[in-house]
Design a protein around this motif. Structure first.
Motif, PDB file in Angstrom:
ATOM      1  N   GLU A  49      33.848  60.889  54.206  1.00  0.00           N
ATOM      2  CA  GLU A  49      35.116  60.694  52.853  1.00  0.00           C
ATOM      3  C   GLU A  49      33.582  59.664  51.780  1.00  0.00           C
ATOM      4  O   GLU A  49      34.033  58.792  51.009  1.00  0.00           O
ATOM      5  CB  GLU A  49      35.799  59.849  52.446  1.00  0.00           C
ATOM      6  N   ALA A  50      32.561  60.067  51.875  1.00  0.00           N
ATOM      7  CA  ALA A  50      31.201  59.428  51.033  1.00  0.00           C
ATOM      8  C   ALA A  50      31.392  59.092  49.478  1.00  0.00           C
ATOM      9  O   ALA A  50      31.232  58.234  49.215  1.00  0.00           O
ATOM     10  CB  ALA A  50      30.437  59.510  51.439  1.00  0.00           C
ATOM     11  N   ASP A  51      32.040  60.011  49.414  1.00  0.00           N
ATOM     12  CA  ASP A  51      32.089  60.438  48.199  1.00  0.00           C
ATOM     13  C   ASP A  51      32.313  59.156  47.070  1.00  0.00           C
ATOM     14  O   ASP A  51      33.140  58.631  45.879  1.00  0.00           O
ATOM     15  CB  ASP A  51      33.040  62.109  47.676  1.00  0.00           C
ATOM     16  N   THR A  52      33.976  58.974  48.405  1.00  0.00           N
ATOM     17  CA  THR A  52      34.839  57.637  47.679  1.00  0.00           C
ATOM     18  C   THR A  52      34.396  56.552  47.200  1.00  0.00           C
ATOM     19  O   THR A  52      34.596  55.274  46.799  1.00  0.00           O
ATOM     20  CB  THR A  52      35.899  56.618  48.333  1.00  0.00           C
ATOM     21  N   LEU A  53      32.416  56.114  48.429  1.00  0.00           N
ATOM     22  CA  LEU A  53      32.055  55.633  47.794  1.00  0.00           C
ATOM     23  C   LEU A  53      30.682  55.056  46.966  1.00  0.00           C
ATOM     24  O   LEU A  53      30.518  54.205  45.893  1.00  0.00           O
ATOM     25  CB  LEU A  53      31.199  55.048  48.734  1.00  0.00           C
ATOM     26  N   PHE A  54      31.126  56.500  46.214  1.00  0.00           N
ATOM     27  CA  PHE A  54      29.853  56.835  45.489  1.00  0.00           C
ATOM     28  C   PHE A  54      30.523  57.295  44.572  1.00  0.00           C
ATOM     29  O   PHE A  54      29.446  58.095  43.333  1.00  0.00           O
ATOM     30  CB  PHE A  54      28.264  57.127  45.396  1.00  0.00           C
ATOM     31  N   GLY A  55      31.206  57.941  44.200  1.00  0.00           N
ATOM     32  CA  GLY A  55      32.135  59.358  43.354  1.00  0.00           C
ATOM     33  C   GLY A  55      31.731  59.114  42.339  1.00  0.00           C
ATOM     34  O   GLY A  55      32.162  59.469  41.041  1.00  0.00           O
ATOM     35  N   SER A  56      32.343  57.454  41.713  1.00  0.00           N
ATOM     36  CA  SER A  56      32.270  57.314  40.341  1.00  0.00           C
ATOM     37  C   SER A  56      30.770  56.498  39.276  1.00  0.00           C
ATOM     38  O   SER A  56      30.633  55.293  40.754  1.00  0.00           O
ATOM     39  CB  SER A  56      33.176  56.790  39.479  1.00  0.00           C
ATOM     40  N   VAL A  57      30.656  55.865  38.770  1.00  0.00           N
ATOM     41  CA  VAL A  57      29.909  55.654  38.970  1.00  0.00           C
ATOM     42  C   VAL A  57      30.921  53.376  38.369  1.00  0.00           C
ATOM     43  O   VAL A  57      29.487  52.017  39.252  1.00  0.00           O
ATOM     44  CB  VAL A  57      29.862  55.166  36.637  1.00  0.00           C
ATOM     45  N   LYS A  58      31.843  53.362  38.320  1.00  0.00           N
ATOM     46  CA  LYS A  58      32.340  52.008  38.417  1.00  0.00           C
ATOM     47  C   LYS A  58      32.663  51.799  40.301  1.00  0.00           C
ATOM     48  O   LYS A  58      32.207  50.720  40.263  1.00  0.00           O
ATOM     49  CB  LYS A  58      33.881  52.029  37.931  1.00  0.00           C
ATOM     50  N   ALA A  60      31.066  53.473  42.596  1.00  0.00           N
ATOM     51  CA  ALA A  60      29.210  53.083  42.778  1.00  0.00           C
ATOM     52  C   ALA A  60      28.719  51.660  43.141  1.00  0.00           C
ATOM     53  O   ALA A  60      28.066  51.272  43.567  1.00  0.00           O
ATOM     54  CB  ALA A  60      28.315  53.703  42.809  1.00  0.00           C
ATOM     55  N   GLU A  61      28.474  50.744  41.582  1.00  0.00           N
ATOM     56  CA  GLU A  61      28.578  49.583  41.486  1.00  0.00           C
ATOM     57  C   GLU A  61      28.490  48.215  41.966  1.00  0.00           C
ATOM     58  O   GLU A  61      27.824  47.398  42.728  1.00  0.00           O
ATOM     59  CB  GLU A  61      28.895  49.329  40.182  1.00  0.00           C
ATOM     60  N   GLU A  64      27.212  49.050  45.481  1.00  0.00           N
ATOM     61  CA  GLU A  64      25.633  49.170  45.584  1.00  0.00           C
ATOM     62  C   GLU A  64      25.142  48.554  46.457  1.00  0.00           C
ATOM     63  O   GLU A  64      23.695  49.058  47.800  1.00  0.00           O
ATOM     64  CB  GLU A  64      24.792  48.693  43.976  1.00  0.00           C
ATOM     65  N   GLU A  65      24.900  47.656  47.606  1.00  0.00           N
ATOM     66  CA  GLU A  65      25.219  47.240  49.151  1.00  0.00           C
ATOM     67  C   GLU A  65      24.469  48.335  49.518  1.00  0.00           C
ATOM     68  O   GLU A  65      23.514  47.992  50.590  1.00  0.00           O
ATOM     69  CB  GLU A  65      25.243  46.062  49.223  1.00  0.00           C
ATOM     70  N   MET A  66      25.778  48.869  49.505  1.00  0.00           N
ATOM     71  CA  MET A  66      25.356  50.153  50.596  1.00  0.00           C
ATOM     72  C   MET A  66      24.668  51.064  50.352  1.00  0.00           C
ATOM     73  O   MET A  66      23.615  51.865  52.098  1.00  0.00           O
ATOM     74  CB  MET A  66      27.309  50.560  51.200  1.00  0.00           C
ATOM     75  N   ARG A  67      24.696  50.988  49.592  1.00  0.00           N
ATOM     76  CA  ARG A  67      23.622  52.354  48.802  1.00  0.00           C
ATOM     77  C   ARG A  67      22.431  51.618  49.474  1.00  0.00           C
ATOM     78  O   ARG A  67      21.434  52.444  50.137  1.00  0.00           O
ATOM     79  CB  ARG A  67      23.846  52.479  47.441  1.00  0.00           C
ATOM     80  N   GLY A 105      31.026  67.030  46.916  1.00  0.00           N
ATOM     81  CA  GLY A 105      29.947  66.705  45.845  1.00  0.00           C
ATOM     82  C   GLY A 105      29.281  66.008  46.749  1.00  0.00           C
ATOM     83  O   GLY A 105      29.271  65.586  47.844  1.00  0.00           O
ATOM     84  N   ASP A 106      27.759  66.116  45.231  1.00  0.00           N
ATOM     85  CA  ASP A 106      26.788  65.289  45.846  1.00  0.00           C
ATOM     86  C   ASP A 106      26.493  63.870  45.817  1.00  0.00           C
ATOM     87  O   ASP A 106      28.020  62.977  44.868  1.00  0.00           O
ATOM     88  CB  ASP A 106      25.726  65.670  44.447  1.00  0.00           C
ATOM     89  N   LEU A 107      25.833  62.846  46.873  1.00  0.00           N
ATOM     90  CA  LEU A 107      25.964  61.264  47.025  1.00  0.00           C
ATOM     91  C   LEU A 107      24.091  61.158  46.056  1.00  0.00           C
ATOM     92  O   LEU A 107      24.591  61.816  45.072  1.00  0.00           O
ATOM     93  CB  LEU A 107      25.809  61.281  47.580  1.00  0.00           C
ATOM     94  N   PRO A 108      24.771  59.587  45.580  1.00  0.00           N
ATOM     95  CA  PRO A 108      23.762  59.294  44.551  1.00  0.00           C
ATOM     96  C   PRO A 108      22.040  59.688  44.799  1.00  0.00           C
ATOM     97  O   PRO A 108      21.994  60.040  46.090  1.00  0.00           O
ATOM     98  CB  PRO A 108      23.853  57.628  44.774  1.00  0.00           C
TER      99      PRO A 108
END
Length: 315
Positions: A49-58, A60-61, A64-67, A105-108
């Motif tokens: 469920e990586a989309d829950t980490l990066f699914g929206s701009v808010k 994802a911010e 940011e450390e995980m990314r 969906g796609d990740l960053p």
């Protein structure tokens, strides 16, 4: 990656979990906890469920450390620095680790660009697949994993010395090289199969990236098609170019503004590439604003190169 739920992403991650070295499932784990879990003999990070980490701009911010960790972990010798301990000393934490991420969906872009992307689809009615059962199937996966370890461990030094010929370049080559090296060590049909998978997958992702990339790159590609539609003349009037772009309902240009893509909008989008219109002389000694094909040649080659024809093999 999959476009929706029930495409088999989590099930594939279950299979990977039982097949890789020292799996570490990072459900809701903080970046700090993951940092401290990576050692010189790193685990394999598994993120569902990586989309829950990066699914929206808010969202994802907040992650940011995980990314940053996942990006840095793509290569060895990319430690992260953190202030640690009661004396607030600067400590280095290794980041290199294999990782598998599953999500909708796609990740960053920075993560996708460092990944081998497996795109999943939901089963159609009537399509049958063998069911995976953890208690029944895990022993077979463990046995397969152990066979790989027994085979590859003595070949580690040889594998590190290999510089295989790659069908792709740049970061895609860096990402695929370990798998291609293993295929070369295996011999037989595996070198050809690995390179075919590499080439086809990388080409597909490049096309996906172009389809979803900035309007500027999309515009460059559409202008190339506009020139081709007109027979690739040395120059094209701005008015004619806009007519072609705005008449194509499969592009974003008819709806770019209430009046479609305008001369001003065209100028703004092309400014980033150092391309601008100028008064030129066209057929019939008519002067008008326009572009030459040569103006776009460098940007086409850099940002939206035409696919290289795949080599054909003789009978």
């Amino acid at each position: 990656m999959g476009p929706a739920k029930r495409c088999g992403k989590s099930r594939l991650l279950d299979v990977i979990t039982e097949s890789v070295h020292d799996p570490l499932i990072t459900v809701n784990a903080s970046a700090a906890a993951v940092f401290r879990s990576i050692t010189d003999a790193p685990p394999t990070l598994l993120v569902d469920e990586a989309d829950t980490l990066f699914g929206s701009v808010k969202v994802a911010e907040k992650n940011e450390e995980m990314r940053g960790l996942l990006n840095a972990g793509h290569q060895r010798n990319r430690p992260t620095l953190r202030v640690s301990g009661p004396n607030h000393e600067v400590a280095k934490f290794p980041t290199f680790a294999m990782a598998a991420l599953a999500g909708i969906g796609d990740l960053p872009d920075t993560i996708m660009d460092r990944s081998i992307v497996i795109r999943m689809r939901r089963r159609r009615p009537g399509e049958k697949v063998a069911e995976f059962r953890t208690f029944r199937d895990t022993p077979a996966l463990h046995a397969l994993r152990d066979r790989f370890v027994a085979w590859l461990a003595p070949l580690h030094a040889d594998a590190m010395e290999l510089t295989p010929t790659m069908p792709v370049e740049d970061r895609a080559a860096d990402t695929w090289q370990p798998l291609v090296s293993v295929a070369d060590l295996a011999g037989g049909q595996w070198p050809d199969l690995a390179r075919t998978a590499c080439r086809v997958t990388a080409k597909h992702e490049a096309e996906q990236d172009q389809d979803s990339s900035s309007l500027g790159i999309r515009l460059l590609a559409d202008i190339r098609r506009a020139f081709a539609t007109e027979g690739n003349p040395p120059a094209l009037r701005t008015g004619r170019l806009l007519d072609i772009l705005n008449q194509d309902d499969e592009t974003p240009w008819p709806e770019h503004t209430a009046n479609g893509l305008t001369p001003r909008g065209l100028q703004i989008l092309l400014k980033e590439y150092g391309i601008s219109s100028a008064t030129r002389r066209f057929h019939g000694n008519v002067q008008a604003k326009g572009f030459t094909r040569l103006q776009f040649a460098d940007s086409w080659a850099r940002y939206c190169p035409e696919p290289t024809p795949e080599p054909t093999t003789g009978a």
